[in-house]
Motif scaffolding. Sequence first.
Motif, PDB file in Angstrom:
ATOM      1  N   ALA A   1      16.308  24.266  35.966  1.00 59.54           N
ATOM      2  CA  ALA A   1      16.695  23.395  34.785  1.00 59.54           C
ATOM      3  C   ALA A   1      15.335  22.485  34.360  1.00 59.54           C
ATOM      4  O   ALA A   1      15.338  22.242  33.338  1.00 59.54           O
ATOM      5  CB  ALA A   1      17.826  22.376  35.316  1.00 59.54           C
ATOM      6  N   ARG A   2      14.450  22.259  35.401  1.00 60.64           N
ATOM      7  CA  ARG A   2      13.414  21.312  35.268  1.00 60.64           C
ATOM      8  C   ARG A   2      12.472  22.102  33.989  1.00 60.64           C
ATOM      9  O   ARG A   2      12.098  21.592  33.164  1.00 60.64           O
ATOM     10  CB  ARG A   2      12.483  21.066  36.380  1.00 60.64           C
ATOM     11  N   ASP A   3      12.195  23.185  34.149  1.00 57.37           N
ATOM     12  CA  ASP A   3      11.429  24.125  33.269  1.00 57.37           C
ATOM     13  C   ASP A   3      12.027  24.136  31.896  1.00 57.37           C
ATOM     14  O   ASP A   3      11.495  23.949  30.944  1.00 57.37           O
ATOM     15  CB  ASP A   3      11.204  25.372  33.772  1.00 57.37           C
ATOM     16  N   ILE A   4      13.434  24.359  31.787  1.00 57.02           N
ATOM     17  CA  ILE A   4      13.927  24.285  30.722  1.00 57.02           C
ATOM     18  C   ILE A   4      14.001  23.188  29.921  1.00 57.02           C
ATOM     19  O   ILE A   4      13.706  22.935  28.487  1.00 57.02           O
ATOM     20  CB  ILE A   4      15.392  24.872  30.816  1.00 57.02           C
ATOM     21  N   GLU A   5      13.890  22.124  30.586  1.00 57.53           N
ATOM     22  CA  GLU A   5      13.721  20.711  29.922  1.00 57.53           C
ATOM     23  C   GLU A   5      12.497  20.460  29.218  1.00 57.53           C
ATOM     24  O   GLU A   5      12.443  19.676  28.146  1.00 57.53           O
ATOM     25  CB  GLU A   5      13.964  19.491  31.078  1.00 57.53           C
ATOM     26  N   SER A   6      11.485  20.920  30.029  1.00 55.92           N
ATOM     27  CA  SER A   6      10.178  20.764  29.184  1.00 55.92           C
ATOM     28  C   SER A   6       9.860  21.922  28.255  1.00 55.92           C
ATOM     29  O   SER A   6       9.084  21.841  27.284  1.00 55.92           O
ATOM     30  CB  SER A   6       9.021  20.758  30.331  1.00 55.92           C
ATOM     31  N   ASP A   7      10.520  23.108  28.576  1.00 58.70           N
ATOM     32  CA  ASP A   7      10.017  24.106  27.743  1.00 58.70           C
ATOM     33  C   ASP A   7      10.758  24.088  26.446  1.00 58.70           C
ATOM     34  O   ASP A   7       9.998  24.579  25.324  1.00 58.70           O
ATOM     35  CB  ASP A   7      10.318  25.559  28.383  1.00 58.70           C
TER      36      ASP A   7
END
Length: 672
Positions: A454-460
């Motif tokens: 989820a953390r990656d998707i938020e920034s990606d």
Amino acid sequence: MFEKILIANRGEIACRVIRTAHRMGIRTVAVYSDADRDALHVSMADEAVHIGAAPSRESYLDADKVIDAALRTGAQAIHPGYGFLSENAAFCRACRDQGITFIGPPVGAIEAMGSKSAAKTIMEAAGVPLVPGYHGADQSVVILREAADAMGYPVLLKAAAGGGGKGMRQVWNGAEFDEALAAAKRESLNAFGDDTMLVEKYLTRPRHVEIQVFCDGNGNAVYLFERDCSVQRRHQKVIEEAPAPGMTPELREAMGQAAIKAAVAIDYEGAGTVEFLLDHDGAFYFMEMNTRLQVEHPVTEMITGQDLVEWQIRVADGEDLPLAQGELAIRGHAFEARIYAEDAENDFLPVTGTLSFMQPPTAGAHVRVDTGVRQGDEVSVFYDPMIAKLIVWDEDRDKALNRLTRALSEYRISGTTTNIDFLYNLASCAPFRRAELDTGFIDKHHAELFRDTARDIESDLPLAALYLVLRQQRTTALHARRSDGDHRDPTSPWNLNNAWRSVTDNLHTLEIVLHDTQYTVAVEQQCGATTRYLIRHGDRVVCAQGVLEGSRLRADFDGYQFSATVAEHDGLCSLYTAGGAVVFRLAEPDLGGADQADTGGGLLAPMNGTMVALLVEAGAAVKQGDALLVMEAMKMEHTIRAPADGRVVSFYYAAGELVDGGAELLEFSADE
Ligand code: ADP
């Protein structure tokens, strides 16, 4: 010295051998199958001989045809490359019988290492450390289980005839033993026609460290240091490096001497690799010896400044080794990344395709690209799907790693799925940078490597959105400049760059697909002295600025500035940032409607494979969900089912035929 040699191989290794031979003034003969008539290795060689149909069994694995080609062209020696006939004792013997030099070890050495259990017996006698285990002739279940119980779990069952990770099973406790043994034996019998097993202590977090050895026919032997090949998928190497991080001079010397002992024990000649498992306590154990040039030999060449193929040819010609142990030294650090046509997100299954666009990074003192294909070539079902090996060098590991990520971000390939994004994530993730290597690396860091948290998707997501908006504006600007003569009107609202809509007021709504999930992202453009974008997904809002120049994206997210390299192929965008590769696409407009998508869905081949069976007659009526056919790929079966009630009009493939992934399998007519 030989005047002419034949290269009994294809692809990058054939090209690589030809290059060295030509540098040494030796003429070369290539061999090729139907599929390789226009291949790079064929065009590079001085002569080329057609040796049969595309399947390897009918060409590159046909020893008689290869030897016949050498005799016909007057080649005095054969370089076998790796794979194919390179470790085939009968082929080696047949060359010798025909008076052709086999550029490799003597028959006896190949035979000695052909069986993992026989090899271990020889190594034990020579005093080379082995993984604790059982490699005896008595194969009764009771004896094997007793051996496992005695050494303690977990254990690893291995096929004596094994290779490529087949016939291997981990066993975590005694209760699982019998079933695992039966399965490993079945798999081994299937793959190798032999079900002799060995039992080894299973090391839970070892590293794969191998030693390059070289021997000549005049009693000299040296080791050219080590390679760390711990990063593996399906027990197969993906990124290799030399020297191995954290290696002490004492351990290097001990492993080097053990490897030489192993080579001397079997009267070795030429290039060989002794593979060891290195445990975290510094203990190392012999695993097997590969009696040929390894795929990953270039990293050794980069740190030693030697050409191993030249060494092979000179030794085969009877010369002494070019250097003695004391004259060899390690300089700097090298990595090799294997670029494959494969789908990392789909369990690394191989894929095919035509390389419609290919632009490798610029080669130089720090970057080397070994490849056997050109733009326009096909990656087919017949051979290994490796497209290239990307090799980088620099003074130390950190600098070399920077070279690797940069070169990966510059590699451009369209027309087929590749593992470049995956390799980029691997090379740029923190544990790899810290060299926390072991053979379970990919499993252990799965979330980080696939950036699906989820953390990656938020920034990606905001980054993907910013790129798409900037790209759209660049395209519009280009159109405005190019609009035709009289009608040219840069002030026309249709050519405006700020998402101008008569009613919606500078708002872009993007549907972005990331990891197979579609997200709606809203981008509001605020034009002032500098253009800002408010990028909104759910509750999260990012205030961004950005510039897109060539393949470089410069972004500012709430004051944090960073840059990314951009690559696009086949509608897929990859943004390479310091933290990893962000891979996404714009969702395609849904033109066909859900029904049509459903009916068309399951009728394409899910991967490259073989048609196993057609389960219904063409023309027969079927119900939704009925099994229509079975395909097999990589030893896995896939059943294709009827998407609706209807009938199969015709099948496009017969049982036994090869099918490319994505190919249409049949014509289906759904009932009204
Ligand atoms: P193959 O010849 O089928 O490639 P290998 O014997 O070379 O098989 O082993 C392949 C890989 O399997 C090794 O690189 C290592 O990652 C793993 N492996 C092999 N033996 C062991 C063991 N005893 N304990 C843990 N891992 C092992």
